[in-house]
Design a protein around this motif. Structure first.
Motif, PDB file in Angstrom:
ATOM      1  N   GLY A  82      -0.572  -7.004  -7.916  1.00 27.22           N
ATOM      2  CA  GLY A  82       0.229  -6.355  -8.949  1.00 27.22           C
ATOM      3  C   GLY A  82      -0.603  -5.730 -10.045  1.00 27.22           C
ATOM      4  O   GLY A  82      -1.832  -5.858 -10.089  1.00 27.22           O
ATOM      5  N   ASN A  83       0.085  -5.025 -10.917  1.00 29.18           N
ATOM      6  CA  ASN A  83      -0.489  -4.450 -12.126  1.00 29.18           C
ATOM      7  C   ASN A  83      -1.609  -3.447 -11.842  1.00 29.18           C
ATOM      8  O   ASN A  83      -2.653  -3.474 -12.462  1.00 29.18           O
ATOM      9  N   LYS A  84      -1.373  -2.544 -10.901  1.00 33.80           N
ATOM     10  CA  LYS A  84      -2.341  -1.499 -10.571  1.00 33.80           C
ATOM     11  C   LYS A  84      -1.818  -0.156 -11.073  1.00 33.80           C
ATOM     12  O   LYS A  84      -0.605   0.050 -11.211  1.00 33.80           O
ATOM     13  N   ALA A  85      -2.725   0.764 -11.325  1.00 35.58           N
ATOM     14  CA  ALA A  85      -2.344   2.105 -11.769  1.00 35.58           C
ATOM     15  C   ALA A  85      -1.507   2.784 -10.693  1.00 35.58           C
ATOM     16  O   ALA A  85      -1.694   2.542  -9.497  1.00 35.58           O
ATOM     17  N   ASP A  86      -0.586   3.627 -11.115  1.00 32.19           N
ATOM     18  CA  ASP A  86       0.254   4.383 -10.180  1.00 32.19           C
ATOM     19  C   ASP A  86      -0.638   5.382  -9.449  1.00 32.19           C
ATOM     20  O   ASP A  86      -1.087   6.373 -10.021  1.00 32.19           O
ATOM     21  N   ASP A  87      -0.931   5.091  -8.197  1.00 34.42           N
ATOM     22  CA  ASP A  87      -1.868   5.901  -7.423  1.00 34.42           C
ATOM     23  C   ASP A  87      -1.559   5.717  -5.949  1.00 34.42           C
ATOM     24  O   ASP A  87      -0.672   4.952  -5.581  1.00 34.42           O
ATOM     25  N   ARG A  88      -2.306   6.372  -5.104  1.00 33.26           N
ATOM     26  CA  ARG A  88      -2.212   6.175  -3.661  1.00 33.26           C
ATOM     27  C   ARG A  88      -3.264   5.145  -3.279  1.00 33.26           C
ATOM     28  O   ARG A  88      -4.373   5.169  -3.801  1.00 33.26           O
ATOM     29  N   TYR A  89      -2.952   4.244  -2.350  1.00 36.81           N
ATOM     30  CA  TYR A  89      -3.854   3.163  -1.991  1.00 36.81           C
ATOM     31  C   TYR A  89      -4.022   3.043  -0.480  1.00 36.81           C
ATOM     32  O   TYR A  89      -3.167   3.504   0.287  1.00 36.81           O
ATOM     33  N   ALA A  90      -5.127   2.409  -0.091  1.00 39.27           N
ATOM     34  CA  ALA A  90      -5.389   2.083   1.313  1.00 39.27           C
ATOM     35  C   ALA A  90      -6.060   0.719   1.347  1.00 39.27           C
ATOM     36  O   ALA A  90      -6.747   0.329   0.399  1.00 39.27           O
ATOM     37  N   ILE A  91      -5.862  -0.007   2.447  1.00 42.11           N
ATOM     38  CA  ILE A  91      -6.493  -1.303   2.657  1.00 42.11           C
ATOM     39  C   ILE A  91      -7.439  -1.153   3.843  1.00 42.11           C
ATOM     40  O   ILE A  91      -7.046  -0.651   4.901  1.00 42.11           O
ATOM     41  N   THR A  92      -8.686  -1.584   3.665  1.00 42.37           N
ATOM     42  CA  THR A  92      -9.657  -1.565   4.746  1.00 42.37           C
ATOM     43  C   THR A  92     -10.012  -2.992   5.103  1.00 42.37           C
ATOM     44  O   THR A  92     -10.314  -3.804   4.232  1.00 42.37           O
ATOM     45  N   GLN A  93      -9.932  -3.275   6.391  1.00 42.29           N
ATOM     46  CA  GLN A  93     -10.285  -4.601   6.878  1.00 42.29           C
ATOM     47  C   GLN A  93     -10.859  -4.429   8.280  1.00 42.29           C
ATOM     48  O   GLN A  93     -10.247  -3.796   9.139  1.00 42.29           O
ATOM     49  N   GLY A  94     -12.060  -4.966   8.494  1.00 37.75           N
ATOM     50  CA  GLY A  94     -12.686  -4.907   9.808  1.00 37.75           C
ATOM     51  C   GLY A  94     -12.967  -3.498  10.286  1.00 37.75           C
ATOM     52  O   GLY A  94     -12.882  -3.220  11.470  1.00 37.75           O
ATOM     53  N   GLY A  95     -13.274  -2.579   9.380  1.00 40.42           N
ATOM     54  CA  GLY A  95     -13.569  -1.208   9.775  1.00 40.42           C
ATOM     55  C   GLY A  95     -12.332  -0.353  10.011  1.00 40.42           C
ATOM     56  O   GLY A  95     -12.441   0.825  10.314  1.00 40.42           O
ATOM     57  N   THR A  96     -11.145  -0.930   9.873  1.00 42.11           N
ATOM     58  CA  THR A  96      -9.896  -0.184  10.044  1.00 42.11           C
ATOM     59  C   THR A  96      -9.267   0.024   8.675  1.00 42.11           C
ATOM     60  O   THR A  96      -9.128  -0.918   7.908  1.00 42.11           O
ATOM     61  N   THR A  97      -8.909   1.265   8.383  1.00 37.46           N
ATOM     62  CA  THR A  97      -8.270   1.578   7.108  1.00 37.46           C
ATOM     63  C   THR A  97      -6.798   1.871   7.339  1.00 37.46           C
ATOM     64  O   THR A  97      -6.449   2.688   8.183  1.00 37.46           O
ATOM     65  N   ILE A  98      -5.961   1.175   6.597  1.00 37.52           N
ATOM     66  CA  ILE A  98      -4.508   1.326   6.684  1.00 37.52           C
ATOM     67  C   ILE A  98      -4.042   1.984   5.388  1.00 37.52           C
ATOM     68  O   ILE A  98      -4.078   1.366   4.332  1.00 37.52           O
ATOM     69  N   PRO A  99      -3.616   3.256   5.432  1.00 33.94           N
ATOM     70  CA  PRO A  99      -3.071   3.881   4.231  1.00 33.94           C
ATOM     71  C   PRO A  99      -1.737   3.227   3.863  1.00 33.94           C
ATOM     72  O   PRO A  99      -0.911   2.962   4.732  1.00 33.94           O
ATOM     73  N   CYS A 100      -1.542   2.977   2.592  1.00 35.01           N
ATOM     74  CA  CYS A 100      -0.291   2.383   2.133  1.00 35.01           C
ATOM     75  C   CYS A 100       0.767   3.470   1.985  1.00 35.01           C
ATOM     76  O   CYS A 100       0.461   4.583   1.568  1.00 35.01           O
ATOM     77  N   THR A 101       1.997   3.129   2.305  1.00 34.91           N
ATOM     78  CA  THR A 101       3.084   4.067   2.090  1.00 34.91           C
ATOM     79  C   THR A 101       3.553   3.928   0.649  1.00 34.91           C
ATOM     80  O   THR A 101       3.368   2.896   0.018  1.00 34.91           O
ATOM     81  N   GLY A 102       4.168   4.971   0.142  1.00 37.78           N
ATOM     82  CA  GLY A 102       4.606   4.969  -1.245  1.00 37.78           C
ATOM     83  C   GLY A 102       3.504   5.526  -2.131  1.00 37.78           C
ATOM     84  O   GLY A 102       2.537   6.090  -1.661  1.00 37.78           O
ATOM     85  N   GLY A 103       3.665   5.370  -3.402  1.00 37.98           N
ATOM     86  CA  GLY A 103       2.694   5.934  -4.330  1.00 37.98           C
ATOM     87  C   GLY A 103       3.090   7.351  -4.708  1.00 37.98           C
ATOM     88  O   GLY A 103       3.990   7.934  -4.116  1.00 37.98           O
ATOM     89  N   PRO A 104       2.405   7.900  -5.683  1.00 42.36           N
ATOM     90  CA  PRO A 104       2.813   9.204  -6.198  1.00 42.36           C
ATOM     91  C   PRO A 104       2.449  10.347  -5.259  1.00 42.36           C
ATOM     92  O   PRO A 104       1.472  10.281  -4.536  1.00 42.36           O
ATOM     93  N   GLU A 105       3.264  11.345  -5.286  1.00 43.14           N
ATOM     94  CA  GLU A 105       2.935  12.602  -4.626  1.00 43.14           C
ATOM     95  C   GLU A 105       2.177  13.446  -5.644  1.00 43.14           C
ATOM     96  O   GLU A 105       2.328  13.249  -6.854  1.00 43.14           O
ATOM     97  N   PRO A 106       1.355  14.375  -5.194  1.00 43.75           N
ATOM     98  CA  PRO A 106       0.651  15.214  -6.167  1.00 43.75           C
ATOM     99  C   PRO A 106       1.645  15.921  -7.085  1.00 43.75           C
ATOM    100  O   PRO A 106       2.643  16.442  -6.622  1.00 43.75           O
ATOM    101  N   SER A 107       1.379  15.861  -8.383  1.00 41.31           N
ATOM    102  CA  SER A 107       2.263  16.500  -9.352  1.00 41.31           C
ATOM    103  C   SER A 107       1.836  17.942  -9.559  1.00 41.31           C
ATOM    104  O   SER A 107       0.687  18.283  -9.388  1.00 41.31           O
ATOM    105  N   VAL A 108       2.774  18.737  -9.958  1.00 38.87           N
ATOM    106  CA  VAL A 108       2.473  20.116 -10.292  1.00 38.87           C
ATOM    107  C   VAL A 108       2.981  20.325 -11.713  1.00 38.87           C
ATOM    108  O   VAL A 108       4.119  20.014 -12.025  1.00 38.87           O
ATOM    109  N   GLY A 109       2.109  20.821 -12.567  1.00 38.37           N
ATOM    110  CA  GLY A 109       2.497  21.057 -13.949  1.00 38.37           C
ATOM    111  C   GLY A 109       1.270  21.016 -14.831  1.00 38.37           C
ATOM    112  O   GLY A 109       0.166  20.753 -14.367  1.00 38.37           O
ATOM    113  N   PRO A 110       1.435  21.283 -16.103  1.00 30.87           N
ATOM    114  CA  PRO A 110       0.295  21.309 -17.003  1.00 30.87           C
ATOM    115  C   PRO A 110      -0.413  19.951 -17.046  1.00 30.87           C
ATOM    116  O   PRO A 110       0.218  18.904 -17.081  1.00 30.87           O
ATOM    117  N   GLY A 111      -1.741  19.962 -16.990  1.00 30.53           N
ATOM    118  CA  GLY A 111      -2.526  18.739 -17.115  1.00 30.53           C
ATOM    119  C   GLY A 111      -2.631  17.919 -15.836  1.00 30.53           C
ATOM    120  O   GLY A 111      -3.226  16.856 -15.837  1.00 30.53           O
TER     121      GLY A 111
END
Length: 158
Positions: A82-111
């Motif tokens: 818990g308590n992680k920044a709102d971002d996209r994440y992946a878990i790597t274990q044993g040389g295999t990387t599992i992208p996590c579902t969910g997380g923010p989509e790229p935003s479009v707008g100023p900044g």
């Protein structure tokens, strides 16, 4: 007689060794059905990462914008971070990387151009370790792309 006994003993030792290798669990191997999800952000833009189906032992949490973090998956193969920044994440274990579902989509707008670049670089290297940044007149996007690509190369390409 002695020759036959040695041959039988050698064959038994080899069979035992092969059997031990076949039955021993692979260190830090991710289970094939492992999944992880990122929660919707709370009021202060923090998320929780939950995983299940992983193998007990060491794993690594990574995102395009933060250093990778090592953690231990407990017995049962499920975890909650818990308590992680709102971002996209992946878990790597044993040389295999599992992208996590969910997380923010790229935003479009100023900044948000830099963050969109980070996400684009991460995604491009996730698809191909030889990905190159697209031509862009926007320095913030290119800087973000390079940062995201570098982080993804450490996770997906090493």
């Amino acid at each position: 007689m002695h020759r036959r006994a040695r041959t039988t003993a050698a064959a038994a030792a080899i069979a035992l060794g092969v059997s031990a290798l076949v039955t021993a669990p692979a260190a830090y191997a991710a289970a094939p059905a492992a999944t992880c999800t990122v929660s919707d952000p709370d009021q202060v833009e923090r998320v929780t990462i939950e995983g299940e189906g992983f193998t007990r032992g060491e794993a690594q949490l990574s995102s395009p914008t933060a250093p990778a973090t090592d953690f231990d998956v407990p017995d049962g193969g499920s975890f909650r971070i818990g308590n992680k920044a709102d971002d996209r994440y992946a878990i790597t274990q044993g040389g295999t990387t599992i992208p996590c579902t969910g997380g923010p989509e790229p935003s479009v707008g100023p900044g948000t151009t830099y963050k969109a670049g980070i996400t684009a670089g991460w995604d491009a290297v996730n698809e191909s370790c030889t990905a190159k940044p697209p031509a862009s007149a926007n320095a913030a996007f290119t800087d973000g792309w390079n940062k995201g690509a570098d982080a993804a190369r450490e996770v997906f390409c090493s």
